[in-house]
Design a protein around this motif. Structure first.
Motif, PDB file in Angstrom:
ATOM      1  N   VAL A  40       1.005  -1.150  -0.007  1.00  0.00           N
ATOM      2  CA  VAL A  40       0.011   0.159  -0.062  1.00  0.00           C
ATOM      3  C   VAL A  40       1.042   1.320   0.004  1.00  0.00           C
ATOM      4  CG1 VAL A  40      -1.969   1.280   1.323  1.00  0.00           C
ATOM      5  CG2 VAL A  40      -1.796  -1.430   1.187  1.00  0.00           C
ATOM      6  N   CYS A  41       0.678   1.845  -1.080  1.00  0.00           N
ATOM      7  CA  CYS A  41       1.663   3.316  -1.388  1.00  0.00           C
ATOM      8  C   CYS A  41       0.611   4.563  -1.215  1.00  0.00           C
ATOM      9  CB  CYS A  41       2.293   3.330  -2.732  1.00  0.00           C
ATOM     10  SG  CYS A  41       3.365   1.689  -3.170  1.00  0.00           S
ATOM     11  N   ASN A  86       9.256  11.945  -5.924  1.00  0.00           N
ATOM     12  CA  ASN A  86       8.455  10.836  -5.397  1.00  0.00           C
ATOM     13  C   ASN A  86       7.086  10.628  -5.614  1.00  0.00           C
ATOM     14  OD1 ASN A  86      10.962   9.538  -4.981  1.00  0.00           O
ATOM     15  ND2 ASN A  86      10.962  10.283  -3.007  1.00  0.00           N
ATOM     16  N   GLN A  87       6.528   9.596  -6.253  1.00  0.00           N
ATOM     17  CA  GLN A  87       4.972   9.579  -6.548  1.00  0.00           C
ATOM     18  C   GLN A  87       4.244   9.513  -4.937  1.00  0.00           C
ATOM     19  OE1 GLN A  87       4.695   6.432  -9.407  1.00  0.00           O
ATOM     20  NE2 GLN A  87       3.929   8.153 -10.778  1.00  0.00           N
ATOM     21  N   PHE A  88       5.151   8.808  -4.024  1.00  0.00           N
ATOM     22  CA  PHE A  88       4.548   8.485  -2.851  1.00  0.00           C
ATOM     23  C   PHE A  88       5.429   8.700  -1.611  1.00  0.00           C
ATOM     24  CE2 PHE A  88       2.778   5.354  -6.098  1.00  0.00           C
ATOM     25  CZ  PHE A  88       1.579   5.499  -5.915  1.00  0.00           C
ATOM     26  N   ASP A  89       4.594   8.950  -0.451  1.00  0.00           N
ATOM     27  CA  ASP A  89       5.428   9.248   0.639  1.00  0.00           C
ATOM     28  C   ASP A  89       5.660   8.238   1.626  1.00  0.00           C
ATOM     29  OD1 ASP A  89       5.624  12.106   0.162  1.00  0.00           O
ATOM     30  OD2 ASP A  89       3.292  12.088   0.695  1.00  0.00           O
ATOM     31  N   VAL A  90       4.735   7.152   1.758  1.00  0.00           N
ATOM     32  CA  VAL A  90       4.929   5.945   2.754  1.00  0.00           C
ATOM     33  C   VAL A  90       4.520   4.879   1.780  1.00  0.00           C
ATOM     34  CG1 VAL A  90       4.417   7.504   4.765  1.00  0.00           C
ATOM     35  CG2 VAL A  90       2.568   6.303   3.460  1.00  0.00           C
ATOM     36  N   VAL A  91       5.097   3.741   2.424  1.00  0.00           N
ATOM     37  CA  VAL A  91       4.780   2.372   1.950  1.00  0.00           C
ATOM     38  C   VAL A  91       4.550   1.524   3.150  1.00  0.00           C
ATOM     39  CG1 VAL A  91       5.349   0.420   0.565  1.00  0.00           C
ATOM     40  CG2 VAL A  91       6.318   2.722  -0.112  1.00  0.00           C
ATOM     41  N   HIS A  92       3.483   0.519   3.036  1.00  0.00           N
ATOM     42  CA  HIS A  92       3.035  -0.273   4.132  1.00  0.00           C
ATOM     43  C   HIS A  92       3.256  -1.572   3.310  1.00  0.00           C
ATOM     44  CE1 HIS A  92       1.423   2.677   6.678  1.00  0.00           C
ATOM     45  NE2 HIS A  92       0.922   3.117   5.729  1.00  0.00           N
ATOM     46  N   ASN A  99      -4.358 -16.134   0.406  1.00  0.00           N
ATOM     47  CA  ASN A  99      -4.994 -15.336  -0.704  1.00  0.00           C
ATOM     48  C   ASN A  99      -6.361 -14.771   0.076  1.00  0.00           C
ATOM     49  OD1 ASN A  99      -2.969 -15.386  -2.469  1.00  0.00           O
ATOM     50  ND2 ASN A  99      -3.753 -17.287  -3.465  1.00  0.00           N
ATOM     51  N   GLU A 100      -6.986 -15.817   0.579  1.00  0.00           N
ATOM     52  CA  GLU A 100      -8.456 -15.596   1.053  1.00  0.00           C
ATOM     53  C   GLU A 100      -8.174 -14.397   2.411  1.00  0.00           C
ATOM     54  OE1 GLU A 100      -7.332 -18.733   0.883  1.00  0.00           O
ATOM     55  OE2 GLU A 100      -8.598 -19.103  -1.194  1.00  0.00           O
ATOM     56  N   SER A 101      -7.080 -14.613   2.898  1.00  0.00           N
ATOM     57  CA  SER A 101      -6.902 -13.641   4.162  1.00  0.00           C
ATOM     58  C   SER A 101      -6.708 -12.038   3.587  1.00  0.00           C
ATOM     59  CB  SER A 101      -5.788 -13.945   4.943  1.00  0.00           C
ATOM     60  OG  SER A 101      -5.949 -15.321   5.642  1.00  0.00           O
ATOM     61  N   ALA A 102      -5.954 -12.109   2.507  1.00  0.00           N
ATOM     62  CA  ALA A 102      -5.433 -10.756   1.863  1.00  0.00           C
ATOM     63  C   ALA A 102      -6.905 -10.108   1.403  1.00  0.00           C
ATOM     64  CB  ALA A 102      -4.617 -10.967   0.690  1.00  0.00           C
ATOM     65  N   ASP A 123      -3.321  12.350  -1.532  1.00  0.00           N
ATOM     66  CA  ASP A 123      -3.342  12.852  -2.857  1.00  0.00           C
ATOM     67  C   ASP A 123      -3.397  11.556  -3.942  1.00  0.00           C
ATOM     68  OD1 ASP A 123      -3.402  14.816  -4.523  1.00  0.00           O
ATOM     69  OD2 ASP A 123      -0.968  14.871  -4.791  1.00  0.00           O
ATOM     70  N   ASN A 124      -2.537  10.457  -3.538  1.00  0.00           N
ATOM     71  CA  ASN A 124      -2.576   9.344  -4.418  1.00  0.00           C
ATOM     72  C   ASN A 124      -2.517   8.074  -3.470  1.00  0.00           C
ATOM     73  OD1 ASN A 124      -2.361   7.922  -6.739  1.00  0.00           O
ATOM     74  ND2 ASN A 124      -0.320   8.418  -7.333  1.00  0.00           N
ATOM     75  N   VAL A 125      -3.065   7.046  -4.171  1.00  0.00           N
ATOM     76  CA  VAL A 125      -3.018   5.728  -3.189  1.00  0.00           C
ATOM     77  C   VAL A 125      -2.703   4.602  -4.267  1.00  0.00           C
ATOM     78  CG1 VAL A 125      -4.219   3.972  -1.854  1.00  0.00           C
ATOM     79  CG2 VAL A 125      -4.414   6.482  -1.431  1.00  0.00           C
ATOM     80  N   LEU A 126      -2.241   3.492  -3.928  1.00  0.00           N
ATOM     81  CA  LEU A 126      -1.708   2.457  -4.713  1.00  0.00           C
ATOM     82  C   LEU A 126      -1.487   1.355  -3.920  1.00  0.00           C
ATOM     83  CD1 LEU A 126      -1.026   1.076  -7.716  1.00  0.00           C
ATOM     84  CD2 LEU A 126       1.496   1.455  -6.839  1.00  0.00           C
ATOM     85  N   GLU A 127      -2.522   0.412  -4.290  1.00  0.00           N
ATOM     86  CA  GLU A 127      -2.637  -0.997  -3.539  1.00  0.00           C
ATOM     87  C   GLU A 127      -2.533  -2.167  -4.422  1.00  0.00           C
ATOM     88  OE1 GLU A 127      -5.301  -1.498  -0.018  1.00  0.00           O
ATOM     89  OE2 GLU A 127      -6.277   0.407  -0.613  1.00  0.00           O
ATOM     90  N   MET A 128      -1.763  -2.981  -4.050  1.00  0.00           N
ATOM     91  CA  MET A 128      -1.759  -4.307  -5.039  1.00  0.00           C
ATOM     92  C   MET A 128      -1.104  -5.379  -4.070  1.00  0.00           C
ATOM     93  SD  MET A 128       1.627  -3.441  -7.368  1.00  0.00           S
ATOM     94  CE  MET A 128       2.558  -1.899  -6.540  1.00  0.00           C
ATOM     95  N   ASN A 129      -1.728  -6.601  -4.633  1.00  0.00           N
ATOM     96  CA  ASN A 129      -1.366  -7.977  -4.095  1.00  0.00           C
ATOM     97  C   ASN A 129      -0.163  -8.498  -4.929  1.00  0.00           C
ATOM     98  OD1 ASN A 129      -3.102  -7.409  -2.080  1.00  0.00           O
ATOM     99  ND2 ASN A 129      -4.423  -9.000  -2.892  1.00  0.00           N
TER     100      ASN A 129
END
Length: 134
Positions: A40-41, A86-92, A99-102, A123-129
């Motif tokens: 999660v960015c 930078n496009q993002f400030d923090v990354v989690h 996969n079901e838990s995700a 301002d912007n969010v990127l989430e990916m598995n």
């Protein structure tokens, strides 16, 4: 009084044996390997205070306690690179056992509440598995 001491004398070794057996069980029972990592960015809106960002970190980290099968969690600030914007400030990073838990995380009520309470600051969010290669 003597009966109480005698009972305790029997229970202490039984308790110690149970603890030992739990340790052995945990060491030798095969556990399912983690399958999925979610990244999660987040880019905060200009002028967001450092206090708001630190609260964001604390609140996000607290969510992991409300989601089943989170194997690991870490987060950090994106490092500044010379000459880049930078496009993002923090990354989690969240690692899930299945996969079901995700997917359950994505639908989790605490996560939805966190997003609702904080999205006005983003301002912007990127989430990916991603699949974890073995």
């Amino acid at each position: 009084m003597r009966t109480k001491n005698k009972t305790i004398g029997y229970l202490v070794p039984v308790f110690a044996l149970c603890c030992f057996m739990l340790v052995i069980y945990g060491a030798y029972v095969p556990h399912k390997a983690a399958e999925t990592q979610r990244v999660v960015c987040i880019k905060f809106k200009p002028g967001t205070s450092s206090e708001v960002i630190e609260k964001h970190f604390r609140d996000f980290a607290a969510m992991k306690n409300h989601v089943k099968d989170v194997v690991a969690y870490s987060a950090g600030h994106v490092q500044e690179s010379e000459g880049t914007n930078n496009q993002f400030d923090v990354v989690h990073y969240l690692t899930f056992r299945t996969n079901e838990s995700a997917q359950a995380y994505a639908n989790n009520i605490d996560r939805k509440e966190f997003v609702e309470n904080n999205q006005s600051k983003w301002d912007n969010v990127l989430e990916m598995n991603s699949n974890i290669e073995k």
